[in-house]
Design an enzyme around this catalytic site. Structure first.
Site: not given
Ligand code: CTP
Length: 419
Positions: A220, A289, A315, A317, A333, A351
């Site tokens: 990304n 994701d 997973p 994180i 974030f 989370k």
């Molecule tokens: N994050 C994480 N693990 C993942 C995806 C995201 O820990 N597999 C963390 C990111 O570092 C960020 C937060 O979760 O701090 C939100 O990330 P975001 O991509 O906005 O949210 P998602 O949970 O992936 O939800 P969506 O993509 O459906 O908006």
């Protein structure tokens, strides 16, 4: 003011200015250094004098800039070897491609390059040039050589250049240059009273990269800049910081431990290890994701008109960290293109976070840009951090984290209790 300096006197900075359009920004940098109480001696190359006048620097710093190598009057007052020993740090901003090449080759054809050879003080370089010049193999090789020799780089920023090109090459924000150099010269003043002093912090930053086959991957637009700025802001208030970085060209300030990873799984593994004895973790990484169910062992060949990739979920994180370390202060974030507050609050709860910093993305906002603005949410409240350079936004976020850490019901320095 001098009593607050670690050195027992104002820090001395030798500011070298090269000939490029960004030279005008060196005036603002000189003003910022002076405002922070530094003593400044500027050295202008012949090219710099074509862009900015020595008189402007004299007015801002109270000292006449030095220019020519063989200037009898100046040499009588302070010879160039003496001048090389005078500063606590040397800062070249902007540094041109030519200057980097001269430094890498050890040339000493003018006063600035002579000083750079003669000084044994820390040298900071903030390059600024056309993006093609910056990414040219010759410039990159020179920069790598200099970094290996201990020269500290403040990487150029990306964006629209004065020449009309878009890419990396713009002088880094002057407040970031000033903050990094000053923090290296006076680390003590911020720390003693800081509630963050001595806390162990982990920051994840940048994108992850999920391989498809040996030559392709899914990633990304995250540049890692906001995460790196948070890491630097945490270090500036005395935290012991480890950054877990996905693939990014951004550079981190010195004194911060960095672990490089590629995939989400690797980022998770590194985060679990780093968080074991940490007090807080900021997850600024843009984690993919999904990943390929099976990574192709050989380069995938073109076949039909359509291609379907079978992806499986990575997973989460943050959620994994929360389950493993219930005491860890967790900051997430949220990058959103719609219904920002609603999505951010849902992620906060889902989370198990202590704080979430949400920003709008898309259409040139936040990803791979220099500025950012945040809406920060926690269970009982929210705060806006106004649009500003990412370094300033990071400082405001770290101040809020310190506030929330101090006021949370759990003790601020818990013994981590791994499950
Ligand atoms: N994050 C994480 N693990 C993942 C995806 C995201 O820990 N597999 C963390 C990111 O570092 C960020 C937060 O979760 O701090 C939100 O990330 P975001 O991509 O906005 O949210 P998602 O949970 O992936 O939800 P969506 O993509 O459906 O908006």
């Amino acid at each position: 003011m001098s009593s607050s300096f670690v050195l027992g006197r104002p820090p001395r900075i030798l500011l070298g200015v090269c000939g490029g359009i960004a030279a005008y920004k060196a005036l603002e940098l000189a003003r910022l250094f002076a405002k922070q109480g530094a003593e400044l001696q500027t050295v202008l190359t012949a090219g710099a004098e074509q862009f900015v006048t020595p008189l402007s620097f004299q007015a801002l710093t109270g000292r006449a800039p030095r220019g020519a190598l063989l200037d009898a009057a100046h040499e009588a007052a302070m010879g160039h070897i003496e001048l090389a020993r005078w500063p606590d740090a040397v800062v070249i901003a902007p540094a041109t491609a030519h200057c980097l090449a001269q430094m890498a080759a050890g040339l000493a054809g003018d006063l600035l390059t002579t000083l750079l050879l003669a000084t044994d003080r820390p040298v900071w370089v903030a390059p600024a040039m056309n993006p093609h010049m910056w990414t040219h193999a010759a410039t990159q090789a020179n920069a790598a050589k200099l970094a290996e020799r201990g020269v500290r780089f403040i990487a150029p920023a990306s964006g629209l250049m004065a020449c009309g090109d878009i890419g990396q090459g713009r002088l880094a924000e002057v407040d970031l240059i000033c903050a990094q150099v000053m923090a290296s010269l006076q680390p003590a003043p911020a720390a003693p009273s800081s509630p963050m002093r001595g806390l162990k912090a982990v920051v994840t930053a940048g994108p992850t990269r999920e391989p498809i086959d040996p030559v392709r991957f899914i990633t990304n637009r995250s540049s890692g800049k906001q995460g790196f700025a948070v890491a630097e802001a945490l270090a500036a208030v005395g935290a012991e910081v480890t950054v877990i970085a996905g693939p990014t060209a951004s550079r981190l300030g010195s004194g911060i431990r960095r672990v490089d990873v590629e995939t989400a799984q690797q980022m998770l593994d590194a985060s679990l290890t780093a968080a074991e004895d940490a007090d807080l973790l900021v997850s600024a990484a843009a984690v993919a994701d999904y990943r390929m169910q099976t990574v192709a062992a050989q380069k995938m060949k073109k076949s039909g008109d359509e291609l379907t990739l079978h992806l499986v979920k990575n997973p989460d994180i943050l959620a994994t960290l929360r389950a493993r370390y219930p005491q860890l202060f967790l900051v997430g974030f949220a990058a959103e293109t719609e219904r920002l507050a609603e999505h951010a609050r849902s992620k906060l709860t889902r989370k198990g976070l202590d704080l979430i910093a949400a920003n709008w993305v898309g259409e040139g906002k936040a990803f791979d840009t220099e500025d950012n603005a945040l809406s920060v949410f926690w269970p009982e409240g929210e705060r806006e951090i106004a649009q500003a350079p990412k370094a300033a936004v990071a400082r405001a976020l770290v101040a809020l984290i310190a506030e929330r850490l101090a006021s949370r019901p759990r003790p601020p320095l818990p013994a981590a209790s791994p499950a």
